[in-house]
Write a protein that holds these residues in place. Structure first.
Motif, PDB file in Angstrom:
ATOM      1  N   VAL A 217      11.321 -17.010   6.945  1.00  0.00           N
ATOM      2  CA  VAL A 217      12.764 -16.888   6.684  1.00  0.00           C
ATOM      3  C   VAL A 217      13.070 -17.321   5.255  1.00  0.00           C
ATOM      4  O   VAL A 217      13.804 -16.636   4.514  1.00  0.00           O
ATOM      5  N   MET A 218      12.494 -18.438   4.848  1.00  0.00           N
ATOM      6  CA  MET A 218      12.731 -18.946   3.501  1.00  0.00           C
ATOM      7  C   MET A 218      12.238 -17.940   2.444  1.00  0.00           C
ATOM      8  O   MET A 218      12.937 -17.649   1.464  1.00  0.00           O
ATOM      9  N   MET A 219      11.042 -17.393   2.659  1.00  0.00           N
ATOM     10  CA  MET A 219      10.492 -16.434   1.688  1.00  0.00           C
ATOM     11  C   MET A 219      11.301 -15.140   1.627  1.00  0.00           C
ATOM     12  O   MET A 219      11.375 -14.500   0.569  1.00  0.00           O
ATOM     13  N   LEU A 220      11.904 -14.749   2.751  1.00  0.00           N
ATOM     14  CA  LEU A 220      12.773 -13.571   2.724  1.00  0.00           C
ATOM     15  C   LEU A 220      13.915 -13.765   1.729  1.00  0.00           C
ATOM     16  O   LEU A 220      14.233 -12.871   0.936  1.00  0.00           O
ATOM     17  N   PHE A 221      14.517 -14.938   1.769  1.00  0.00           N
ATOM     18  CA  PHE A 221      15.621 -15.212   0.861  1.00  0.00           C
ATOM     19  C   PHE A 221      15.141 -15.404  -0.573  1.00  0.00           C
ATOM     20  O   PHE A 221      15.777 -14.913  -1.517  1.00  0.00           O
TER      21      PHE A 221
ATOM     22  N   GLN B  90      25.022  -6.341  -4.200  1.00  0.00           N
ATOM     23  CA  GLN B  90      24.304  -7.601  -3.952  1.00  0.00           C
ATOM     24  C   GLN B  90      24.708  -8.208  -2.610  1.00  0.00           C
ATOM     25  O   GLN B  90      23.872  -8.730  -1.877  1.00  0.00           O
ATOM     26  N   ILE B  91      25.984  -8.138  -2.294  1.00  0.00           N
ATOM     27  CA  ILE B  91      26.462  -8.678  -1.012  1.00  0.00           C
ATOM     28  C   ILE B  91      25.872  -7.885   0.146  1.00  0.00           C
ATOM     29  O   ILE B  91      25.415  -8.464   1.139  1.00  0.00           O
ATOM     30  N   LEU B  92      25.858  -6.572   0.022  1.00  0.00           N
ATOM     31  CA  LEU B  92      25.284  -5.738   1.084  1.00  0.00           C
ATOM     32  C   LEU B  92      23.781  -5.998   1.234  1.00  0.00           C
ATOM     33  O   LEU B  92      23.258  -6.048   2.359  1.00  0.00           O
ATOM     34  N   THR B  93      23.112  -6.169   0.117  1.00  0.00           N
ATOM     35  CA  THR B  93      21.674  -6.462   0.162  1.00  0.00           C
ATOM     36  C   THR B  93      21.432  -7.816   0.812  1.00  0.00           C
ATOM     37  O   THR B  93      20.512  -7.977   1.619  1.00  0.00           O
ATOM     38  N   MET B  94      22.258  -8.805   0.453  1.00  0.00           N
ATOM     39  CA  MET B  94      22.118 -10.134   1.068  1.00  0.00           C
ATOM     40  C   MET B  94      22.400 -10.057   2.564  1.00  0.00           C
ATOM     41  O   MET B  94      21.724 -10.710   3.361  1.00  0.00           O
ATOM     42  N   ALA B  95      23.368  -9.257   2.954  1.00  0.00           N
ATOM     43  CA  ALA B  95      23.663  -9.074   4.380  1.00  0.00           C
ATOM     44  C   ALA B  95      22.454  -8.497   5.104  1.00  0.00           C
ATOM     45  O   ALA B  95      22.127  -8.907   6.228  1.00  0.00           O
ATOM     46  N   LYS B  96      21.778  -7.572   4.460  1.00  0.00           N
ATOM     47  CA  LYS B  96      20.569  -6.981   5.047  1.00  0.00           C
ATOM     48  C   LYS B  96      19.459  -8.032   5.178  1.00  0.00           C
ATOM     49  O   LYS B  96      18.743  -8.068   6.185  1.00  0.00           O
TER      50      LYS B  96
ATOM     51  N   HIS C 166      15.148 -13.942  -6.168  1.00  0.00           N
ATOM     52  CA  HIS C 166      14.375 -13.890  -7.413  1.00  0.00           C
ATOM     53  C   HIS C 166      13.699 -12.537  -7.615  1.00  0.00           C
ATOM     54  O   HIS C 166      12.848 -12.398  -8.497  1.00  0.00           O
ATOM     55  N   THR C 167      14.056 -11.579  -6.795  1.00  0.00           N
ATOM     56  CA  THR C 167      13.474 -10.226  -6.834  1.00  0.00           C
ATOM     57  C   THR C 167      11.955 -10.263  -7.010  1.00  0.00           C
ATOM     58  O   THR C 167      11.386  -9.684  -7.926  1.00  0.00           O
TER      59      THR C 167
END
Length: 155
Positions: A97-101, A7-13, A106-107
């Motif tokens: 940017v907001m929608m990326l997060f 999850q951390i690596l995915t968030m970093a991406k 929320h997958t």
């Protein structure tokens, strides 16, 4: 433990993906600064002309100043369009940017929405640059007509 590391690596991406649009927002902010300066110069010149027009008695000179005032109004309209399109473009980039997060947290599959917002942002930015170009053409046309450098062309 592996799940949280993933999850951390995915968030970093996701953060890496969001960095490019953030740089775009910085460029749009610089464009807004340029547009603000151009608008301020137009407003200052219009105020000066307005004061001169109110004091004038000579009809020919008044018509000349009113002609310049109309040119300034046209220029301000172009700046207004450029400013509005730039701000809307920046808002859409912020939304990207907001929608990326959101899509990551929320997958959710927001790929088409994100792409559509980015395309719309680019179209608005293109429109803003065309409006700025139009304003610059009007400004240089005013100079060529002798509105600004009339005193320097007569020897």
């Amino acid at each position: 433990m592996e799940n949280s590391a993933l999850q951390i690596l995915t968030m970093a991406k996701v953060i890496q993906t969001a960095v490019a649009p953030v740089f775009l927002i910085t460029g749009i902010a610089a464009t807004l600064g340029v547009l603000s300066n151009r608008l301020a110069r137009i407003v200052d010149r219009a105020r000066l002309l307005d004061k001169r027009i109110k004091r004038l008695q000579d009809e020919a000179e008044m018509q000349e100043l009113q002609r310049e005032m109309r040119a300034l109004l046209k220029r301000s309209r172009f700046i207004h369009v450029a400013f509005s399109a730039s701000v809307l473009s920046a808002l859409l980039v912020c939304s990207v940017v907001m929608m990326l997060f959101i899509s990551h947290l929320h997958t959710m599959d927001l790929g088409i929405t994100i792409a559509s917002c980015f395309i719309a942002a680019m179209a608005l930015l293109i429109a803003a640059f065309f409006a700025l170009l139009g304003e610059i053409f009007l400004a240089t046309r005013s100079m060529r007509r002798g509105m600004i450098f009339a005193d320097f062309t007569q020897d």
